[in-house]
Design a protein around this motif. Structure first.
Motif, mmCIF file in Angstrom:
data_model
loop_
_atom_site.group_PDB
_atom_site.id
_atom_site.type_symbol
_atom_site.label_atom_id
_atom_site.label_comp_id
_atom_site.label_asym_id
_atom_site.label_seq_id
_atom_site.Cartn_x
_atom_site.Cartn_y
_atom_site.Cartn_z
ATOM 1 N N SER A 1 0.946 -1.054 0.094
ATOM 2 C CA SER A 1 -0.107 -0.115 -0.053
ATOM 3 C C SER A 1 0.969 1.377 -0.032
ATOM 4 O O SER A 1 0.719 2.172 -0.715
ATOM 5 C CB SER A 1 -0.918 0.086 1.192
ATOM 6 O OG SER A 1 -1.634 1.279 1.204
ATOM 7 N N ARG B 1 1.025 4.384 -2.944
ATOM 8 C CA ARG B 1 0.551 5.577 -2.798
ATOM 9 C C ARG B 1 1.786 6.429 -3.498
ATOM 10 O O ARG B 1 1.568 7.610 -3.570
ATOM 11 C CB ARG B 1 0.725 5.730 -1.364
ATOM 12 C CG ARG B 1 -0.346 5.179 -0.625
ATOM 13 C CD ARG B 1 -1.695 5.693 -1.066
ATOM 14 N NE ARG B 1 -2.913 4.967 -0.362
ATOM 15 C CZ ARG B 1 -4.153 4.868 -0.748
ATOM 16 N NH1 ARG B 1 -4.261 5.389 -2.134
ATOM 17 N NH2 ARG B 1 -5.049 4.279 -0.179
ATOM 18 N N ASN C 1 -3.726 4.975 -12.453
ATOM 19 C CA ASN C 1 -4.387 5.396 -11.087
ATOM 20 C C ASN C 1 -5.506 4.811 -10.921
ATOM 21 O O ASN C 1 -6.228 5.611 -10.163
ATOM 22 C CB ASN C 1 -3.995 6.764 -11.016
ATOM 23 C CG ASN C 1 -3.867 7.458 -9.523
ATOM 24 O OD1 ASN C 1 -3.518 6.436 -8.724
ATOM 25 N ND2 ASN C 1 -4.210 8.533 -9.336
ATOM 26 N N SER D 1 -7.915 1.652 -9.213
ATOM 27 C CA SER D 1 -7.953 1.097 -7.766
ATOM 28 C C SER D 1 -7.646 -0.464 -8.334
ATOM 29 O O SER D 1 -8.056 -1.076 -9.371
ATOM 30 C CB SER D 1 -9.412 0.728 -7.605
ATOM 31 O OG SER D 1 -9.857 2.103 -6.760
ATOM 32 N N TYR E 1 -6.681 -1.412 -2.893
ATOM 33 C CA TYR E 1 -5.734 0.061 -2.905
ATOM 34 C C TYR E 1 -6.549 1.156 -3.649
ATOM 35 O O TYR E 1 -6.224 0.971 -4.861
ATOM 36 C CB TYR E 1 -4.298 -0.423 -3.407
ATOM 37 C CG TYR E 1 -3.705 -1.444 -2.794
ATOM 38 C CD1 TYR E 1 -3.188 -1.432 -1.429
ATOM 39 C CD2 TYR E 1 -3.521 -2.881 -3.634
ATOM 40 C CE1 TYR E 1 -2.611 -2.678 -0.935
ATOM 41 C CE2 TYR E 1 -2.935 -3.750 -2.935
ATOM 42 C CZ TYR E 1 -2.549 -4.011 -1.712
ATOM 43 O OH TYR E 1 -2.010 -5.012 -1.089
ATOM 44 N N GLY E 2 -7.197 1.772 -3.012
ATOM 45 C CA GLY E 2 -8.329 2.590 -3.740
ATOM 46 C C GLY E 2 -8.100 4.195 -2.800
ATOM 47 O O GLY E 2 -6.919 4.477 -2.706
ATOM 48 N N SER E 3 -9.189 4.841 -3.084
ATOM 49 C CA SER E 3 -9.110 6.034 -2.427
ATOM 50 C C SER E 3 -8.690 5.896 -1.045
ATOM 51 O O SER E 3 -8.125 6.995 -0.310
ATOM 52 C CB SER E 3 -10.502 6.928 -2.298
ATOM 53 O OG SER E 3 -11.565 5.904 -2.052
ATOM 54 N N SER E 4 -9.070 4.909 -0.141
ATOM 55 C CA SER E 4 -8.296 4.363 0.646
ATOM 56 C C SER E 4 -7.795 2.990 0.671
ATOM 57 O O SER E 4 -8.234 2.423 -0.180
ATOM 58 C CB SER E 4 -9.382 4.552 2.091
ATOM 59 O OG SER E 4 -10.481 3.776 1.585
ATOM 60 N N THR E 5 -6.896 2.517 1.691
ATOM 61 C CA THR E 5 -6.692 1.396 1.546
ATOM 62 C C THR E 5 -7.653 0.146 2.540
ATOM 63 O O THR E 5 -7.856 0.672 3.554
ATOM 64 C CB THR E 5 -5.224 1.053 1.883
ATOM 65 O OG1 THR E 5 -4.340 1.461 1.012
ATOM 66 C CG2 THR E 5 -4.946 -0.619 2.008
ATOM 67 N N THR F 1 -10.253 -0.486 7.332
ATOM 68 C CA THR F 1 -9.707 0.571 6.558
ATOM 69 C C THR F 1 -8.505 0.861 7.099
ATOM 70 O O THR F 1 -8.222 0.988 8.482
ATOM 71 C CB THR F 1 -10.524 1.840 6.374
ATOM 72 O OG1 THR F 1 -12.101 1.209 5.823
ATOM 73 C CG2 THR F 1 -10.023 2.821 5.724
ATOM 74 N N ALA G 1 -12.017 -4.164 -7.269
ATOM 75 C CA ALA G 1 -12.812 -3.108 -7.321
ATOM 76 C C ALA G 1 -13.974 -3.339 -7.631
ATOM 77 O O ALA G 1 -15.000 -2.617 -7.290
ATOM 78 C CB ALA G 1 -12.134 -2.185 -8.303
ATOM 79 N N ARG H 1 -17.351 -2.662 -5.122
ATOM 80 C CA ARG H 1 -18.601 -1.847 -5.190
ATOM 81 C C ARG H 1 -19.713 -2.592 -5.265
ATOM 82 O O ARG H 1 -20.759 -2.223 -4.636
ATOM 83 C CB ARG H 1 -18.244 -1.315 -6.641
ATOM 84 C CG ARG H 1 -19.396 -0.143 -7.263
ATOM 85 C CD ARG H 1 -19.242 -0.032 -8.326
ATOM 86 N NE ARG H 1 -19.482 -1.300 -9.330
ATOM 87 C CZ ARG H 1 -18.475 -1.738 -10.277
ATOM 88 N NH1 ARG H 1 -17.578 -0.807 -10.378
ATOM 89 N NH2 ARG H 1 -18.730 -2.811 -10.809
#
Length: 342
Positions: free
Chosen positions: A44, A48, A130, A132, A170-174, A188, A253, A257
């Motif tokens: 992670s 980043r 960039n 997920s 590994y997206g907007s948050s891990t 999270t 991802a 969702r």
């Protein structure tokens, strides 16, 4: 500001509390997960920084066993997970998407009682954009005698016998989603303390959903039955609302969702390439762990022919399969159109 009680429970604390509920527990599984989580944090961290480090973005000059160009971050994630897990003392054998053969515990290190099959970096073709990406893992208890080196036999077990499965997004948050056979919880990563914090206790997938996820660019190569299903869920006949198409191209991802919002993910076989007549996703470390999670949150997971994914026993490490997974009623609706197995 008040803090919700679940936000104070770390993954480490959660694992220990779950361990204490089982009188027969030895702590081996808790320790194994601690090492996996450590590796996930390292990956992670590098994800980043991917846009800042030239040695992380882009492709390597090598092609992995799947015939796919290996990305630099793919290679890095594989090395981190392999090194951490095979030396932790709780694993007997490792199976990885990036290696044609099984990965043994190095000489001199303790051999444990668990196996792990892993896709170190799912969706790696999206790295440079960039988008997920994730890690998927599956844990089994070995079949061969303890204390001896693990074998392929230890890995090739049906999904129904998984001791645990999960993924790291590994997206907007891990986020780490973990299933040990008694529900599913999401954690999270809090960068301020370096801990995964329980953020989604007792996750449940809605029984229905308005999202379908499939690569429609392959439409002309699908079976007539799959085409009919897609046309049906997009239809406005009878005044119904058509479903919305959402396809990221990272299994983690797309699945995550749909887990939160409800929906269905499909990866059928097609005639585009004769190389993958039985589908393209790997049964052992992609389809089976996702199916394990899906059933625990109230969903379903089957092949395009309607076979329960968790009932399938892989015959080889990188065996391929089709996958239809998601909200229970959405998968049940698909089964009305499912083709018969040849």
């Amino acid at each position: 500001m008040s803090v919700h009680p679940t936000q104070t429970l770390s993954l480490s604390q959660y694992l220990i509390e779950e361990q204490l509920k089982l009188p027969q527990a030895t702590g081996d599984f808790t320790a194994l997960m601690s090492h996996l989580v450590y590796a996930a944090k390292i990956v992670s961290r590098e994800v980043r920084k991917a846009g800042l480090l030239e040695n992380i973005l882009g492709a390597t000059e090598t092609v992995n066993v799947q015939g796919e160009t290996q990305m630099k971050l793919d290679e890095y994630a594989d090395k981190v997970f392999n090194h951490t897990l095979t030396r932790c003392g709780h694993l007997c054998i490792l199976g990885s998407e990036e290696h044609e053969e099984t990965v043994p515990v190095p000489s001199g290190y303790k051999i444990g009682k668990y196996t792990i099959a892993i896709d170190p970096l799912d969706g790696s073709s999206n790295i440079d954009a960039n988008v997920s990406i994730g890690t998927i893992f599956s844990v089994h208890l070995r079949k061969t005698p303890g204390g001896t080196p693990g074998s392929l036999e230890d890995l090739l077990q049906p999904g129904s016998k998984q001791r645990a499965a999960g993924y790291v997004l590994y997206g907007s948050s891990t986020m780490l989603v973990l299933c040990t056979g008694k529900g599913v919880s999401g954690f999270t990563l809090d960068p301020s303390c370096g801990e995964f914090i329980l953020s989604h206790p007792d996750m449940q997938m809605p029984e229905t959903g308005g999202i379908y996820s499939i690569n429609e660019g392959n439409y002309n190569y699908w079976s007539d039955e799959v085409k009919n299903y897609i046309r049906d869920i997009k239809s406005i006949e009878g005044g119904r609302k058509p479903q919305s198409g959402r396809y990221i191209g990272s299994l983690v991802a797309d699945f995550h969702r749909n887990l939160l919002k409800g929906g269905i993910f499909l990866y059928p076989n097609d005639t585009k390439s004769t190389k993958y007549p039985n589908g393209k996703l790997r049964l052992l470390y992609e389809a089976a762990p996702m199916a394990f999670i899906a059933e625990q949150v109230g969903g379903m997971a089957v092949t395009v022919y309607g076979e329960r994914i968790l009932d399938l026993t892989p015959k080889e490490l990188h065996e391929r399969t089709t996958l239809v997974v998601g909200s229970k009623k959405e998968v049940e609706h698909f089964l009305k159109f499912a083709p018969k197995k040849p």
